[in-house]
Design a protein around this motif. Structure first.
Motif, PDB file in Angstrom:
ATOM      1  N   LEU A  57      22.342  19.228  46.758  1.00  0.00           N
ATOM      2  CA  LEU A  57      22.446  17.914  46.130  1.00  0.00           C
ATOM      3  C   LEU A  57      23.755  17.768  45.352  1.00  0.00           C
ATOM      4  O   LEU A  57      24.440  16.739  45.450  1.00  0.00           O
ATOM      5  N   LEU A  61      26.801  15.232  46.249  1.00  0.00           N
ATOM      6  CA  LEU A  61      27.225  14.254  45.255  1.00  0.00           C
ATOM      7  C   LEU A  61      28.739  14.324  45.044  1.00  0.00           C
ATOM      8  O   LEU A  61      29.419  13.292  45.003  1.00  0.00           O
ATOM      9  N   ARG A  64      30.531  13.162  48.343  1.00  0.00           N
ATOM     10  CA  ARG A  64      30.146  11.823  48.791  1.00  0.00           C
ATOM     11  C   ARG A  64      29.922  11.775  50.315  1.00  0.00           C
ATOM     12  O   ARG A  64      30.369  10.871  50.998  1.00  0.00           O
ATOM     13  N   ASN A  66      27.106  12.118  53.699  1.00  0.00           N
ATOM     14  CA  ASN A  66      25.746  11.715  54.054  1.00  0.00           C
ATOM     15  C   ASN A  66      24.813  12.920  54.044  1.00  0.00           C
ATOM     16  O   ASN A  66      25.211  14.032  54.384  1.00  0.00           O
ATOM     17  N   THR A  83      23.841   8.369  51.294  1.00  0.00           N
ATOM     18  CA  THR A  83      24.840   9.041  50.470  1.00  0.00           C
ATOM     19  C   THR A  83      24.342   9.055  49.029  1.00  0.00           C
ATOM     20  O   THR A  83      23.951   8.015  48.499  1.00  0.00           O
ATOM     21  N   ILE A  84      24.379  10.203  48.404  1.00  0.00           N
ATOM     22  CA  ILE A  84      23.899  10.331  47.027  1.00  0.00           C
ATOM     23  C   ILE A  84      24.903   9.679  46.081  1.00  0.00           C
ATOM     24  O   ILE A  84      26.099   9.985  46.113  1.00  0.00           O
ATOM     25  N   THR A  95      19.511   8.658  42.891  1.00  0.00           N
ATOM     26  CA  THR A  95      19.841   7.389  43.537  1.00  0.00           C
ATOM     27  C   THR A  95      20.725   7.668  44.741  1.00  0.00           C
ATOM     28  O   THR A  95      21.695   8.420  44.637  1.00  0.00           O
ATOM     29  N   TYR A  96      20.350   7.068  45.873  1.00  0.00           N
ATOM     30  CA  TYR A  96      21.159   7.216  47.061  1.00  0.00           C
ATOM     31  C   TYR A  96      21.302   5.867  47.760  1.00  0.00           C
ATOM     32  O   TYR A  96      20.500   4.960  47.569  1.00  0.00           O
ATOM     33  N   ASP A  98      21.368   4.014  51.298  1.00  0.00           N
ATOM     34  CA  ASP A  98      21.136   4.088  52.736  1.00  0.00           C
ATOM     35  C   ASP A  98      21.907   2.914  53.367  1.00  0.00           C
ATOM     36  O   ASP A  98      22.540   2.136  52.661  1.00  0.00           O
ATOM     37  N   ASP A 102      20.578   0.390  47.956  1.00  0.00           N
ATOM     38  CA  ASP A 102      20.439   1.565  47.106  1.00  0.00           C
ATOM     39  C   ASP A 102      18.954   1.833  46.864  1.00  0.00           C
ATOM     40  O   ASP A 102      18.180   0.912  46.629  1.00  0.00           O
ATOM     41  N   THR A 104      15.925   4.858  45.172  1.00  0.00           N
ATOM     42  CA  THR A 104      15.736   5.943  44.210  1.00  0.00           C
ATOM     43  C   THR A 104      14.627   6.872  44.693  1.00  0.00           C
ATOM     44  O   THR A 104      13.722   6.462  45.414  1.00  0.00           O
TER      45      THR A 104
END
Length: 117
Positions: A57, A61, A64, A66, A83-84, A95-96, A98, A102, A104
């Motif tokens: 994770l 992050l 950046r 996927n 993408t986180i 929070t990511y 798609d 956005d 959570t």
């Protein structure tokens, strides 16, 4: 009452005897579907697994890139792709983004993270 010997009634099972041969594939498919619908037990994650998830994770992050995140909730494993954007440890929210908006997640529900290159 006289019974005509030539018109005897044959007690046959009718279509019941053919049912096993004619419905093999649909019955097999239905059994597989029912098996898939059963609730999945929660995966047991040890400290090493949790450490790997945390590292993936944090790496995703920073870069950046996927990711594919699998979460377990109420007996179902759900796949999330995106993408986180942020990880809030105090509020326990990830929070990511798609392709649509956005979203959570609760980090406690995460069972695996895979970076997509």
């Amino acid at each position: 009452m006289k019974i005509n010997q030539q018109l005897r009634v044959i007690k046959d099972r009718g279509t019941i005897k053919w049912q096993g041969m004619l419905l093999n594939e649909p019955v097999k498919t239905r059994r597989e579907e029912v098996e898939e619908d059963k609730p999945m037990p929660q995966p047991k994650l040890d400290a090493y697994d949790l450490q790997l998830i945390q590292e993936e994770l944090e790496s995703a992050l920073k870069r950046r890139c996927n990711v594919i995140i699998h979460t377990w909730k109420e007996g179902k494993v759900t796949r999330h792709y995106g993408t986180i954007l942020s990880i809030d440890r105090d509020a326990c929210i990830l929070t990511y983004a798609d392709p649509f908006k956005d979203r959570t997640l609760n980090p406690d529900e995460i069972v695996s993270v895979n970076i997509v290159e």
